[in-house]
Design a protein around this motif. Sequence first.
Motif, PDB file in Angstrom:
ATOM      1  N   THR A  80     -11.263   5.420  -1.930  1.00  0.00           N
ATOM      2  CA  THR A  80     -10.429   4.250  -1.640  1.00  0.00           C
ATOM      3  C   THR A  80     -11.248   3.036  -1.226  1.00  0.00           C
ATOM      4  O   THR A  80     -10.830   1.903  -1.460  1.00  0.00           O
ATOM      5  N   ARG A 100       1.139   4.904   0.704  1.00  0.00           N
ATOM      6  CA  ARG A 100       0.374   5.691   1.662  1.00  0.00           C
ATOM      7  C   ARG A 100       0.368   7.187   1.339  1.00  0.00           C
ATOM      8  O   ARG A 100       0.882   8.009   2.088  1.00  0.00           O
ATOM      9  N   LEU A 144      -9.716   3.411   4.998  1.00  0.00           N
ATOM     10  CA  LEU A 144     -10.184   3.816   3.676  1.00  0.00           C
ATOM     11  C   LEU A 144     -11.392   4.743   3.835  1.00  0.00           C
ATOM     12  O   LEU A 144     -11.912   4.916   4.933  1.00  0.00           O
ATOM     13  N   ASP A 190      -2.063   8.886   1.742  1.00  0.00           N
ATOM     14  CA  ASP A 190      -2.977   9.468   2.720  1.00  0.00           C
ATOM     15  C   ASP A 190      -2.230  10.105   3.894  1.00  0.00           C
ATOM     16  O   ASP A 190      -2.845  10.767   4.726  1.00  0.00           O
ATOM     17  N   VAL A 210       0.849  -1.194   0.000  1.00  0.00           N
ATOM     18  CA  VAL A 210       0.000   0.000   0.000  1.00  0.00           C
ATOM     19  C   VAL A 210       0.882   1.241   0.000  1.00  0.00           C
ATOM     20  O   VAL A 210       1.719   1.433   0.889  1.00  0.00           O
ATOM     21  N   HIS A 232      -3.185   4.423  -1.962  1.00  0.00           N
ATOM     22  CA  HIS A 232      -4.128   4.993  -0.995  1.00  0.00           C
ATOM     23  C   HIS A 232      -4.143   6.500  -1.193  1.00  0.00           C
ATOM     24  O   HIS A 232      -3.209   7.201  -0.821  1.00  0.00           O
TER      25      HIS A 232
END
Length: 337
Positions: free
Chosen positions: A291, A41, A286, A43, A39, A317
Amino acid sequence: MTRPLDLSRFARAALGTWPTPLEDCRRLSEALGGPRILVKRDDVNGLGVGGNKLRKLEFLLGAALAGGVDTVITFGGLQTNHGRQTAAACARLGLRCELVLTRAVPRTGEAYERSGNVALDLLYGAAVHICDDDASTEATYRRIVDEAAAAGRRTVTFPVGGSDGLGVLGYLAAAVELRDQLAGLAVDRIFCAAGSCGTVAGLALGVALLDWPVVVEAVAVSPPAADKPAQIRRLVDESAALLEVPRPALDHVRVTGRAVGPGYGVPTAETWAAIRLFARTEGITLDPVYTGKAGAALVDAVRGGETGAAETVVFLHTGGLPGLFGYGPELFDAVAP
Protein backbone atom coordinates in the motif's frame (compact mmCIF):
# COMPACT_ATOMS: atom_id res chain seq x y z
CA MET A 1 -27.70 -9.44 -8.70
CA THR A 2 -27.35 -10.88 -12.19
CA ARG A 3 -26.43 -14.51 -12.72
CA PRO A 4 -22.73 -13.88 -13.55
CA LEU A 5 -22.33 -12.11 -10.18
CA ASP A 6 -24.25 -14.73 -8.19
CA LEU A 7 -21.50 -16.54 -6.31
CA SER A 8 -23.77 -18.68 -4.14
CA ARG A 9 -22.89 -21.85 -6.06
CA PHE A 10 -19.30 -21.64 -4.77
CA ALA A 11 -18.41 -22.99 -1.33
CA ARG A 12 -17.34 -20.15 0.93
CA ALA A 13 -15.87 -20.03 4.42
CA ALA A 14 -17.19 -17.14 6.54
CA LEU A 15 -14.02 -15.35 7.65
CA GLY A 16 -14.33 -11.59 7.20
CA THR A 17 -16.53 -8.77 8.43
CA TRP A 18 -18.29 -7.32 5.39
CA PRO A 19 -18.73 -4.74 4.09
CA THR A 20 -15.45 -3.10 5.06
CA PRO A 21 -15.61 0.68 5.63
CA LEU A 22 -15.42 3.18 2.81
CA GLU A 23 -13.99 6.42 4.22
CA ASP A 24 -14.11 9.89 2.71
CA CYS A 25 -10.58 11.18 3.37
CA ARG A 26 -10.98 14.94 3.17
CA ARG A 27 -7.71 15.93 4.85
CA LEU A 28 -5.75 13.70 2.50
CA SER A 29 -7.63 15.15 -0.47
CA GLU A 30 -6.90 18.69 0.72
CA ALA A 31 -3.22 17.92 1.24
CA LEU A 32 -2.98 16.81 -2.39
CA GLY A 33 -5.10 19.66 -3.74
CA GLY A 34 -7.76 17.22 -4.97
CA PRO A 35 -9.11 14.81 -6.20
CA ARG A 36 -11.70 13.53 -3.74
CA ILE A 37 -10.16 10.40 -2.23
CA LEU A 38 -12.16 7.57 -0.69
CA VAL A 39 -10.30 4.73 1.04
CA LYS A 40 -11.78 1.24 0.98
CA ARG A 41 -10.56 -0.25 4.26
CA ASP A 42 -9.87 -3.91 3.51
CA ASP A 43 -7.14 -3.63 6.13
CA VAL A 44 -9.80 -3.86 8.87
CA ASN A 45 -11.85 -6.89 7.85
CA GLY A 46 -11.90 -8.81 11.08
CA LEU A 47 -9.41 -11.71 11.17
CA GLY A 48 -5.66 -12.04 11.49
CA VAL A 49 -5.00 -8.26 11.55
CA GLY A 50 -6.91 -7.81 8.30
CA GLY A 51 -5.94 -7.50 4.66
CA ASN A 52 -7.01 -8.35 1.13
CA LYS A 53 -6.06 -12.03 1.19
CA LEU A 54 -9.01 -12.84 3.44
CA ARG A 55 -11.52 -12.34 0.63
CA LYS A 56 -9.64 -14.83 -1.54
CA LEU A 57 -9.30 -17.27 1.33
CA GLU A 58 -13.06 -17.40 1.85
CA PHE A 59 -13.41 -19.12 -1.53
CA LEU A 60 -10.16 -21.11 -1.41
CA LEU A 61 -10.83 -22.47 2.06
CA GLY A 62 -14.52 -22.99 1.32
CA ALA A 63 -13.55 -25.36 -1.48
CA ALA A 64 -10.90 -27.00 0.71
CA LEU A 65 -13.37 -27.70 3.50
CA ALA A 66 -15.90 -29.06 1.01
CA GLY A 67 -13.20 -31.41 -0.24
CA GLY A 68 -12.40 -32.76 3.22
CA VAL A 69 -8.96 -31.15 3.43
CA ASP A 70 -7.21 -30.99 6.81
CA THR A 71 -3.87 -29.41 5.82
CA VAL A 72 -3.21 -26.20 3.88
CA ILE A 73 0.16 -25.48 2.27
CA THR A 74 1.05 -22.13 0.79
CA PHE A 75 4.02 -19.94 -0.11
CA GLY A 76 5.39 -16.43 0.14
CA GLY A 77 8.26 -14.23 1.13
CA LEU A 78 9.44 -14.12 4.72
CA GLN A 79 7.06 -11.26 5.62
CA THR A 80 4.14 -12.51 3.52
CA ASN A 81 0.74 -11.07 4.40
CA HIS A 82 -0.94 -13.97 2.62
CA GLY A 83 0.84 -16.47 4.82
CA ARG A 84 -0.17 -14.65 8.00
CA GLN A 85 -3.82 -14.45 6.98
CA THR A 86 -3.83 -18.08 5.86
CA ALA A 87 -2.43 -19.08 9.26
CA ALA A 88 -5.12 -17.08 11.08
CA ALA A 89 -7.91 -18.48 8.90
CA CYS A 90 -6.67 -22.04 9.41
CA ALA A 91 -6.64 -21.45 13.17
CA ARG A 92 -10.26 -20.27 12.96
CA LEU A 93 -11.28 -23.34 10.93
CA GLY A 94 -9.22 -25.95 12.78
CA LEU A 95 -6.91 -26.74 9.86
CA ARG A 96 -3.19 -27.45 9.87
CA CYS A 97 -1.21 -24.69 8.13
CA GLU A 98 2.19 -25.22 6.51
CA LEU A 99 3.94 -22.02 5.34
CA VAL A 100 6.88 -22.38 2.97
CA LEU A 101 8.63 -19.01 3.07
CA THR A 102 11.49 -17.92 0.84
CA ARG A 103 14.05 -15.20 1.52
CA ALA A 104 12.89 -13.30 -1.56
CA VAL A 105 13.67 -9.79 -0.25
CA PRO A 106 17.28 -8.63 0.27
CA ARG A 107 16.82 -7.87 3.97
CA THR A 108 18.13 -9.45 7.15
CA GLY A 109 18.23 -8.55 10.81
CA GLU A 110 16.22 -9.09 13.97
CA ALA A 111 13.27 -6.89 12.98
CA TYR A 112 12.75 -8.48 9.57
CA GLU A 113 13.34 -12.09 10.59
CA ARG A 114 11.70 -12.25 14.03
CA SER A 115 8.83 -9.73 14.11
CA GLY A 116 5.85 -8.63 12.05
CA ASN A 117 4.18 -11.34 9.99
CA VAL A 118 6.74 -14.00 10.90
CA ALA A 119 5.93 -13.70 14.60
CA LEU A 120 2.19 -13.73 13.87
CA ASP A 121 2.52 -16.84 11.70
CA LEU A 122 3.89 -18.64 14.74
CA LEU A 123 1.34 -17.06 17.06
CA TYR A 124 -1.50 -18.44 14.91
CA GLY A 125 0.05 -21.91 15.10
CA ALA A 126 1.42 -22.32 11.58
CA ALA A 127 4.38 -24.58 10.85
CA VAL A 128 6.90 -22.18 9.31
CA HIS A 129 9.58 -23.46 6.91
CA ILE A 130 12.15 -20.83 5.89
CA CYS A 131 14.05 -21.46 2.66
CA ASP A 132 16.98 -19.63 1.09
CA ASP A 133 16.15 -20.14 -2.59
CA ASP A 134 13.72 -21.67 -5.08
CA ALA A 135 15.42 -25.08 -5.05
CA SER A 136 15.13 -25.30 -1.27
CA THR A 137 11.52 -24.15 -1.47
CA GLU A 138 10.63 -26.90 -3.94
CA ALA A 139 12.40 -29.58 -1.89
CA THR A 140 10.70 -28.43 1.31
CA TYR A 141 7.32 -28.44 -0.36
CA ARG A 142 7.79 -31.99 -1.66
CA ARG A 143 8.83 -33.18 1.79
CA ILE A 144 5.75 -31.64 3.42
CA VAL A 145 3.45 -33.25 0.84
CA ASP A 146 5.12 -36.65 1.26
CA GLU A 147 4.98 -36.49 5.07
CA ALA A 148 1.31 -35.51 4.99
CA ALA A 149 0.50 -38.40 2.66
CA ALA A 150 2.36 -40.84 4.88
CA ALA A 151 0.39 -39.58 7.88
CA GLY A 152 -2.92 -39.94 6.01
CA ARG A 153 -3.62 -36.22 5.89
CA ARG A 154 -5.42 -34.57 2.97
CA THR A 155 -3.64 -31.49 1.67
CA VAL A 156 -4.43 -28.55 -0.56
CA THR A 157 -1.86 -26.15 -1.98
CA PHE A 158 -2.64 -22.46 -2.48
CA PRO A 159 -0.52 -20.33 -4.82
CA VAL A 160 1.41 -17.24 -3.75
CA GLY A 161 -1.06 -14.57 -2.67
CA GLY A 162 -3.99 -16.96 -3.05
CA SER A 163 -4.10 -15.75 -6.64
CA ASP A 164 -5.87 -18.24 -8.88
CA GLY A 165 -9.21 -18.29 -10.64
CA LEU A 166 -11.09 -19.29 -7.50
CA GLY A 167 -9.36 -16.82 -5.20
CA VAL A 168 -10.06 -14.01 -7.67
CA LEU A 169 -13.78 -14.40 -6.92
CA GLY A 170 -13.14 -12.70 -3.59
CA TYR A 171 -12.48 -9.41 -5.32
CA LEU A 172 -15.28 -9.89 -7.78
CA ALA A 173 -17.47 -9.90 -4.65
CA ALA A 174 -15.58 -6.85 -3.38
CA ALA A 175 -16.32 -4.94 -6.60
CA VAL A 176 -20.04 -5.56 -6.09
CA GLU A 177 -19.74 -4.49 -2.45
CA LEU A 178 -17.89 -1.29 -3.36
CA ARG A 179 -20.34 -0.37 -6.10
CA ASP A 180 -23.22 -0.78 -3.64
CA GLN A 181 -21.46 1.36 -1.01
CA LEU A 182 -20.93 4.18 -3.48
CA ALA A 183 -24.72 4.38 -3.90
CA GLY A 184 -24.57 6.01 -7.31
CA LEU A 185 -21.55 8.25 -6.65
CA ALA A 186 -19.47 8.39 -9.83
CA VAL A 187 -15.87 7.26 -9.40
CA ASP A 188 -13.16 7.84 -11.98
CA ARG A 189 -10.39 5.53 -10.77
CA ILE A 190 -9.64 2.73 -8.31
CA PHE A 191 -6.00 2.55 -7.22
CA CYS A 192 -4.80 -0.88 -6.10
CA ALA A 193 -1.44 -2.53 -5.48
CA ALA A 194 -0.57 -5.33 -7.93
CA GLY A 195 1.72 -8.10 -6.70
CA SER A 196 0.45 -11.59 -7.52
CA CYS A 197 -2.42 -9.72 -9.27
CA GLY A 198 -5.39 -11.68 -7.87
CA THR A 199 -6.91 -8.62 -6.22
CA VAL A 200 -6.61 -6.48 -9.34
CA ALA A 201 -7.97 -9.31 -11.50
CA GLY A 202 -11.05 -9.65 -9.30
CA LEU A 203 -11.72 -5.92 -9.43
CA ALA A 204 -11.16 -5.89 -13.19
CA LEU A 205 -13.57 -8.77 -13.73
CA GLY A 206 -16.15 -7.28 -11.40
CA VAL A 207 -15.99 -3.87 -13.05
CA ALA A 208 -16.42 -5.50 -16.48
CA LEU A 209 -19.39 -7.68 -15.43
CA LEU A 210 -21.05 -4.73 -13.69
CA ASP A 211 -20.53 -2.59 -16.82
CA TRP A 212 -19.08 0.02 -14.49
CA PRO A 213 -17.30 2.96 -16.19
CA VAL A 214 -14.28 3.21 -13.90
CA VAL A 215 -10.54 2.77 -14.51
CA VAL A 216 -8.64 0.23 -12.39
CA GLU A 217 -5.16 1.62 -11.75
CA ALA A 218 -2.96 -1.41 -11.03
CA VAL A 219 0.21 -0.28 -9.26
CA ALA A 220 2.98 -2.83 -9.73
CA VAL A 221 4.92 -3.45 -6.52
CA SER A 222 7.38 -5.92 -8.02
CA PRO A 223 9.25 -6.06 -11.30
CA PRO A 224 8.80 -6.47 -14.14
CA ALA A 225 5.69 -4.30 -14.37
CA ALA A 226 5.44 -5.23 -18.04
CA ASP A 227 4.47 -8.78 -17.03
CA LYS A 228 1.46 -7.72 -14.94
CA PRO A 229 -1.08 -7.30 -17.78
CA ALA A 230 -0.56 -10.93 -18.84
CA GLN A 231 -0.91 -12.10 -15.23
CA ILE A 232 -4.15 -10.15 -14.84
CA ARG A 233 -5.46 -11.46 -18.17
CA ARG A 234 -4.74 -15.08 -17.19
CA LEU A 235 -6.44 -14.78 -13.80
CA VAL A 236 -9.48 -12.99 -15.23
CA ASP A 237 -9.85 -15.72 -17.84
CA GLU A 238 -9.62 -18.46 -15.20
CA SER A 239 -12.37 -16.85 -13.16
CA ALA A 240 -14.53 -16.14 -16.19
CA ALA A 241 -14.30 -19.85 -17.06
CA LEU A 242 -15.43 -20.79 -13.54
CA LEU A 243 -18.36 -18.39 -13.86
CA GLU A 244 -19.13 -19.62 -17.39
CA VAL A 245 -19.12 -16.07 -18.79
CA PRO A 246 -17.25 -14.72 -21.83
CA ARG A 247 -13.76 -13.38 -21.20
CA PRO A 248 -14.17 -9.62 -20.88
CA ALA A 249 -12.10 -6.89 -22.47
CA LEU A 250 -9.70 -5.25 -20.03
CA ASP A 251 -9.46 -1.81 -21.59
CA HIS A 252 -10.39 -0.33 -18.21
CA VAL A 253 -7.23 -1.68 -16.53
CA ARG A 254 -4.03 0.36 -16.54
CA VAL A 255 -0.80 -1.02 -15.11
CA THR A 256 1.88 1.39 -13.91
CA GLY A 257 5.41 0.65 -12.79
CA ARG A 258 5.96 4.17 -11.48
CA ALA A 259 6.33 3.01 -7.86
CA VAL A 260 8.18 -0.31 -8.18
CA GLY A 261 11.55 1.09 -7.15
CA PRO A 262 14.56 -1.26 -6.89
CA GLY A 263 12.43 -4.36 -6.34
CA TYR A 264 9.80 -6.24 -4.37
CA GLY A 265 9.85 -5.41 -0.68
CA VAL A 266 12.30 -2.54 -1.18
CA PRO A 267 10.61 0.77 -0.25
CA THR A 268 11.69 4.04 -1.82
CA ALA A 269 11.77 7.57 -0.39
CA GLU A 270 8.44 8.13 -2.14
CA THR A 271 7.00 5.05 -0.42
CA TRP A 272 7.90 6.41 3.02
CA ALA A 273 6.58 9.85 2.08
CA ALA A 274 3.20 8.33 1.14
CA ILE A 275 3.14 6.34 4.38
CA ARG A 276 3.73 9.56 6.36
CA LEU A 277 1.11 11.47 4.36
CA PHE A 278 -1.70 8.96 4.89
CA ALA A 279 -0.79 8.61 8.57
CA ARG A 280 -0.55 12.32 9.34
CA THR A 281 -3.66 13.39 7.47
CA GLU A 282 -6.03 10.48 8.17
CA GLY A 283 -4.45 8.20 10.80
CA ILE A 284 -4.36 5.45 8.17
CA THR A 285 -1.38 3.09 8.26
CA LEU A 286 0.11 1.92 4.98
CA ASP A 287 2.87 -0.68 4.62
CA PRO A 288 6.22 -0.43 2.81
CA VAL A 289 5.65 -3.35 0.43
CA TYR A 290 2.18 -2.91 -1.09
CA THR A 291 0.00 0.00 0.00
CA GLY A 292 2.91 2.38 0.52
CA LYS A 293 3.88 1.93 -3.11
CA ALA A 294 0.26 2.19 -4.27
CA GLY A 295 -0.05 5.37 -2.21
CA ALA A 296 3.13 6.75 -3.77
CA ALA A 297 1.70 6.09 -7.24
CA LEU A 298 -1.52 7.90 -6.33
CA VAL A 299 0.42 10.92 -5.01
CA ASP A 300 2.58 11.00 -8.14
CA ALA A 301 -0.44 10.72 -10.44
CA VAL A 302 -2.18 13.63 -8.69
CA ARG A 303 0.84 15.90 -8.45
CA GLY A 304 1.79 15.13 -12.03
CA GLY A 305 -1.70 16.05 -13.28
CA GLU A 306 -2.54 12.59 -14.59
CA THR A 307 -5.34 12.34 -12.03
CA GLY A 308 -7.30 15.57 -12.09
CA ALA A 309 -8.43 17.67 -9.12
CA ALA A 310 -12.08 17.24 -10.12
CA GLU A 311 -11.94 13.45 -10.11
CA THR A 312 -13.15 11.02 -7.45
CA VAL A 313 -10.77 8.21 -6.61
CA VAL A 314 -11.04 5.04 -4.51
CA PHE A 315 -7.82 3.83 -2.91
CA LEU A 316 -8.10 0.15 -2.04
CA HIS A 317 -6.24 -0.41 1.23
CA THR A 318 -5.13 -4.02 1.04
CA GLY A 319 -3.56 -4.12 4.51
CA GLY A 320 -0.05 -5.18 5.47
CA LEU A 321 0.31 -3.45 8.85
CA PRO A 322 2.33 -6.25 10.56
CA GLY A 323 4.97 -6.12 7.84
CA LEU A 324 5.67 -2.50 8.74
CA PHE A 325 7.40 -3.68 11.91
CA GLY A 326 9.73 -5.86 9.88
CA TYR A 327 11.18 -2.57 8.65
CA GLY A 328 11.52 -1.17 12.17
CA PRO A 329 14.85 0.67 11.94
CA GLU A 330 14.02 2.15 8.53
CA LEU A 331 10.53 3.06 9.73
CA PHE A 332 11.96 4.90 12.72
CA ASP A 333 14.34 6.86 10.50
CA ALA A 334 11.46 7.74 8.14
CA VAL A 335 9.23 9.19 10.87
CA ALA A 336 11.71 10.61 13.41
CA PRO A 337 11.77 14.43 13.66
